[in-house]
Scaffold this active site. Structure first.
Site, short mmCIF file in Angstrom:
data_model
loop_
_atom_site.label_atom_id
_atom_site.label_comp_id
_atom_site.label_asym_id
_atom_site.label_seq_id
_atom_site.Cartn_x
_atom_site.Cartn_y
_atom_site.Cartn_z
N ALA A 63 -11.10 -16.52 4.97
CA ALA A 63 -9.96 -16.48 5.89
C ALA A 63 -8.97 -15.44 5.38
O ALA A 63 -9.02 -15.07 4.20
CB ALA A 63 -9.30 -17.86 5.92
N GLY A 102 -14.14 -19.04 4.23
CA GLY A 102 -14.39 -19.07 5.67
C GLY A 102 -15.56 -18.19 6.08
O GLY A 102 -16.23 -18.46 7.08
N GLU A 105 -18.46 -20.23 5.53
CA GLU A 105 -18.41 -21.35 6.49
C GLU A 105 -18.90 -20.90 7.87
O GLU A 105 -19.55 -21.66 8.58
CB GLU A 105 -16.99 -21.92 6.56
N GLU A 125 -12.13 -21.56 -2.45
CA GLU A 125 -10.83 -22.07 -1.99
C GLU A 125 -10.07 -22.83 -3.07
O GLU A 125 -8.84 -22.75 -3.16
CB GLU A 125 -11.03 -22.98 -0.77
N1 3HC Z 1 -7.40 -12.41 2.66
C1 3HC Z 1 -6.53 -11.37 2.64
N2 3HC Z 1 -6.67 -10.31 1.82
C2 3HC Z 1 -7.71 -10.30 0.98
C3 3HC Z 1 -8.66 -11.35 0.97
C4 3HC Z 1 -8.48 -12.44 1.85
N3 3HC Z 1 -9.35 -13.47 1.89
N4 3HC Z 1 -9.60 -11.06 0.03
C5 3HC Z 1 -9.26 -9.86 -0.50
N5 3HC Z 1 -8.14 -9.40 0.09
C6 3HC Z 1 -7.46 -8.12 -0.17
C7 3HC Z 1 -6.94 -8.03 -1.59
O1 3HC Z 1 -5.64 -8.57 -1.68
C8 3HC Z 1 -6.96 -6.53 -1.81
O2 3HC Z 1 -5.82 -6.00 -1.16
P1 3HC Z 1 -5.10 -4.68 -1.75
O3 3HC Z 1 -6.13 -3.61 -1.79
O4 3HC Z 1 -3.98 -4.46 -0.81
O5 3HC Z 1 -4.65 -5.08 -3.13
C9 3HC Z 1 -8.19 -6.07 -1.04
O6 3HC Z 1 -8.46 -7.12 -0.10
C10 3HC Z 1 -9.43 -5.85 -1.89
O7 3HC Z 1 -9.62 -7.02 -2.67
P2 3HC Z 1 -9.99 -6.94 -4.23
O8 3HC Z 1 -9.07 -5.99 -4.92
O9 3HC Z 1 -10.02 -8.35 -4.71
O10 3HC Z 1 -11.44 -6.30 -4.14
P3 3HC Z 1 -12.69 -6.56 -5.07
O11 3HC Z 1 -13.74 -5.66 -4.58
O12 3HC Z 1 -12.29 -6.54 -6.51
O13 3HC Z 1 -13.14 -8.08 -4.77
C11 3HC Z 1 -13.66 -9.97 -3.37
C12 3HC Z 1 -13.61 -8.43 -3.51
C13 3HC Z 1 -14.66 -10.56 -4.37
C14 3HC Z 1 -14.06 -10.31 -1.98
C15 3HC Z 1 -12.25 -10.54 -3.71
O14 3HC Z 1 -11.29 -9.85 -2.92
C16 3HC Z 1 -12.06 -11.99 -3.43
O15 3HC Z 1 -12.46 -12.82 -4.21
N6 3HC Z 1 -11.40 -12.33 -2.31
C17 3HC Z 1 -10.93 -13.63 -1.98
C18 3HC Z 1 -12.01 -14.59 -1.62
C19 3HC Z 1 -11.44 -15.91 -1.25
O16 3HC Z 1 -10.67 -16.52 -1.96
N7 3HC Z 1 -11.84 -16.40 -0.08
C20 3HC Z 1 -11.42 -17.65 0.43
C21 3HC Z 1 -10.23 -17.47 1.29
S1 3HC Z 1 -9.54 -19.00 1.79
C22 3HC Z 1 -10.53 -19.51 3.08
O17 3HC Z 1 -11.47 -18.85 3.43
C23 3HC Z 1 -10.11 -20.78 3.71
C24 3HC Z 1 -11.12 -21.34 4.62
O18 3HC Z 1 -11.85 -22.33 3.96
C25 3HC Z 1 -10.49 -21.94 5.84
#
Ligand code: 3HC
Ligand code: NAI
Length: 694
Positions: A63, A102, A105, A125
């Site tokens: 998400a 997400g 999911e 998450e």
């Molecule tokens: N939402 C918004 N922005 C995000 C994001 C997300 N889920 N994931 C990454 N970004 C942004 C980062 O803030 C970064 O922004 P910036 O360049 O402005 O600093 C950019 O995307 C690139 O991210 P990384 O620097 O982390 O890039 P990497 O290549 O090092 O890593 C990744 C990629 C492994 C995908 C890592 O970004 C990551 O782990 N992301 C988050 C994953 C996550 O936590 N997902 C769950 C979200 S909550 C959810 O899904 C709820 C659901 O259950 C309803």
């Protein structure tokens, strides 16, 4: 179809492609596009199956975290997933890069999942203080073994393709181009009459005891965190309720978490950890220097630990020491460290041997003539460090980076000893340097931008969390800690005992209380620094804190001496209360004419925390720290600060800077000039702003 999601058809298969760089986060535009493209695919008579794929570098990584805490704009992700799950045509998810949160999911809403060989899947998450809130807690334990599902949800771990296949999260791993393989797979599934597979209809059989065990473990390993317990509850619901009831409960738990301070803190840390890598005046494309070999001067406590980081990353290290004994001792300790890891089964003997083969040693500085970088880690003595940098200037090749691991000394002064101050930088590792994740990169007045950029890149390679800071005594982490420790000492003399202060701060969330930390680090370390700096130091103490000095005079150096603020039984790290220390504390209070009083845990936490953040404010004011988030990253990675509270600066924001300022002013009246509100704090309060800008 919209700017974020496109639809096309090929060979009787409809292809839905998500294009929302960089990580295809499932923001409102993507969600809307997913629905309209599904409708397009269902209306397209030329196709009888669909493939869902991410454009660019990844399948959706989750998400859009920036949307949390804001009013939801339709369609909601859960509704999108249900639409895919109810699709009248078979849907295959084609995964490359990362399918996270997400993102995974939505893949669970598809009938089958194919991944490329390098993809990773996961539900991270919990690391954001929430739970998988779009059906993940209900579908994953139906798709795979519930116990494995629980582990994945609680750890937030990324699972690589082979393991994901074995677990049953993936049905197939593509050997060739992912999209081609997915189209072919969809075609095969249709022609073989493969059944539709709605995970919601799958059976779940979970042994009730896995939930009790998971709860007991989470209370220990994730002490204080709310999200793990709610994750367990949600997965348990999957096993005990109907799918629809479980899904409804998952939403209730998700809403509770997403609006909590803990999740706010953890989400803030997610962005702070990415922001810390950005230095405003250093462009991303700054040319970097190549670091293929490193020299380390001093094979002592720090030098040895630092060297292990490089060997672990495959970079050879040359040590320079004063005597063969010192060199042998240093290498011997490294060897013992690796051997302990081998004996615990966490490293192979071969890997240990190849790492040990990367070390060489010399008693002569000329051994450093060809290395790309030198890190000096000798005794903390300015005259010695100056002498060493003069030598390095003569010996090292042009372009070599000259770094010092000093923890207190002025790096500008050290750099001035060389004819190349632009190549000099501080690399402040923390002890034990092979274990602690934090690295403060100290940018001196003349340090070149390319040097800072190179060291930042290198820090990732050696798996450190780094923050760029400016030159001052103690840099960011330790300078702030002085304020915190001063309060701990004052509280001791005013009426608290070490164990009460430690317990109050431990219960609040710190990994350890301040006195247990001092025993671990060695009380002699700060004692020596106090002695060296005594003449120059005026931190406006109302009276000198003498208990720590008196302990050191008795040889109570901490864990290594089996006694310090606490007693330690042979071979144990468990602190035991020592009545002698309590008696000493009472004696010192009496000697100073202090009438001891009962001190509440709340006062302990407030005084220690406000002192910490107040110094943090000074550091922001002086430009030693670039952003509040950088300070918070430093405290998370290096000082055992509870992540669910963000860091000390976010905590201050949450308390309210006006409240904190009012308390500090009151403390100044009550306890004297040790309390001085930071000018920057006063300015922010006057302007109605916060440290973090949140
Ligand atoms: N939402 C918004 N922005 C995000 C994001 C997300 N889920 N994931 C990454 N970004 C942004 C980062 O803030 C970064 O922004 P910036 O360049 O402005 O600093 C950019 O995307 C690139 O991210 P990384 O620097 O982390 O890039 P990497 O290549 O090092 O890593 C990744 C990629 C492994 C995908 C890592 O970004 C990551 O782990 N992301 C988050 C994953 C996550 O936590 N997902 C769950 C979200 S909550 C959810 O899904 C709820 C659901 O259950 C309803
Ligand atoms: P240490 O005393 O364990 O090791 C210093 C080593 O340097 C010794 O092995 C000594 O033989 C060697 N040495 C001394 N003079 C030398 C010379 N002229 N040439 C080559 N080698 C020489 O000290 P430690 O604890 O490793 O500290 C080193 C530096 O790291 C200090 O600047 C200290 O402030 C800093 N530091 C220490 C931390 C700690 O917790 N110990 C944490 C962060 C930084």
């Amino acid at each position: 179809m919209n700017d974020f999601v496109g639809y096309e058809s090929r060979n009787g298969v409809g292809i839905i492609t998500i294009n929302n760089p960089p990580v295809n986060a499932l923001g409102q535009g993507v969600r809307a596009g997913l629905v309209s493209c599904l409708e397009a695919g269902l209306a397209d008579d030329s196709v009888n199956s669909l493939v869902l794929i991410g454009g660019g570098r990844t399948f959706p990584a989750g998400a859009d975290i920036t949307e949390f805490g804001k009013p939801l704009k339709a369609p909601d992700l859960r509704a999108v997933i249900v639409a895919y799950e109810n699709s009248s045509k078979l849907v295959v998810a084609a995964i490359h890069g990362h399918a996270l949160g997400g993102g995974l999911e939505i893949a669970f809403g598809c009938d089958y999942r194919i991944g490329d060989a390098k993809c990773n899947v996961g539900l991270p998450e919990v690391t954001l203080g929430i739970l998988p809130g779009a059906g993940g807690t209900q579908r994953l334990p139906r798709l795979i073994d519930p116990s494995a599902a629980l582990d994945l949800i609680l750890s937030g771990a990324f699972v690589a393709a082979p393991k994901a296949l074995k677990l049953g999260i993936l049905d197939k791993v593509a050997e060739t181009d992912l999209l081609e393989a997915a189209i072919e797979y969809a075609g095969e599934l249709i022609s073989s009459g493969a059944p539709r597979r709605r995970i919601r209809d799958m059976e779940i059989n979970a042994d009730a005891k896995i939930f009790d065990e998971a709860r007991a473990t989470a209370k220990k390993r994730a002490r204080g965190f709310e999200a793990p317990l709610k994750c367990i509850q949600a997965v348990e619901n999957a096993a005990t309720m109907s799918f629809d009831d479980g899904l409804r409960e998952e939403r209730v738990l998700f809403e509770e978490l997403v609006s909590s301070d803990q999740s706010k803190g953890q989400r803030y840390m997610f962005f702070a950890e990415r922001e810390v890598a950005k230095i405003p005046d250093i462009p991303r494309d700054t040319p970097l220097r190549d670091i293929s070999s490193v020299g380390i001067i001093g094979a002592g406590t720090m030098g040895g630990g630092i060297a292990m980081n490089f060997a672990n990353a495959g970079i050879p290290v040359v040590f320079v020491e004063t005597t063969q004994e010192a060199l042998d001792r240093g290498l011997g300790i490294i060897k013992d460290n690796y051997a302990a890891t081998v004996s615990r089964g966490r490293l192979t003997q071969d890997a240990m041997d190849s790492r040990m083969a990367l070390f060489s040693g010399s008693l002569d500085f000329s051994a450093l003539s060809d290395v790309d970088m030198v890190i000096e880690a000798v005794f903390e003595n300015m005259a010695l460090k100056k002498e060493i940098f003069q030598k390095l200037d003569k010996v090292c090749k042009p372009g070599a980076i000259l770094a010092t691991n000093t923890s207190t000394l002025d790096i500008d002064e050290i750099a001035a000893e060389t004819g190349r101050p632009e190549d000099v930088i501080g690399m402040h590792f923390f002890s034990p340097a092979n274990v602690m994740r934090l690295l403060e990169i100290v940018r001196a007045e003349k340090t070149g931008k390319d040097i800072v950029a190179t060291v930042m890149k290198l820090s990732k390679k050696i798996r450190k969390v780094s923050a760029v800071v400016g030159v001052c005594d103690g840099f960011v982490g330790n300078r702030m800690l002085h304020g915190y420790m001063d309060q701990a000492m004052s509280l001791l003399e005013e009426g608290a005992l070490p164990q009460q202060i430690d317990k109050a701060l431990f219960d609040w969330g710190w990994a350890m209380g301040p006195f247990a930390v001092m025993d671990l680090a060695g009380n002699d370390v700060s004692w020596l620094i106090r002695q060296e700096q005594a003449p120059d130091r005026d931190r406006n103490l109302p009276y000198p804190h003498t208990i720590a000095d008196q302990l050191c005079e008795q040889g109570r150096f901490g864990q290594k001496a089996s006694k310090g603020w606490y007693l330690y039984s042979e071979g144990s790290r468990k602190p035991e209360i020592d009545p002698d220390v309590d008696a000493l504390v009472l004696k010192v209070s009496a000697g100073k004419g202090i009438t001891r009083r009962d001190i509440s845990d709340q006062e302990i936490v407030q005084r220690c925390m406000y002192a910490l953040a107040n110094v943090g404010a000074d550091l922001l004011d002086e430009g030693i720290a670039l952003r509040a988030g950088d300070i918070d990253v430093i405290y998370n990675a290096g000082y055992g600060f509870p992540r669910y509270r963000g860091g000390p600066m976010l905590y201050a924001d949450m308390v309210g800077l006006d409240n904190m300022l009012a308390s500090i002013n009151q403390f100044r009246e009550d306890f004297g000039p040790l309390w001085r509100p930071s000018k920057y704090l006063e300015k922010l309060v006057a302007e109605g702003k916060t440290f973090s800008g949140t």
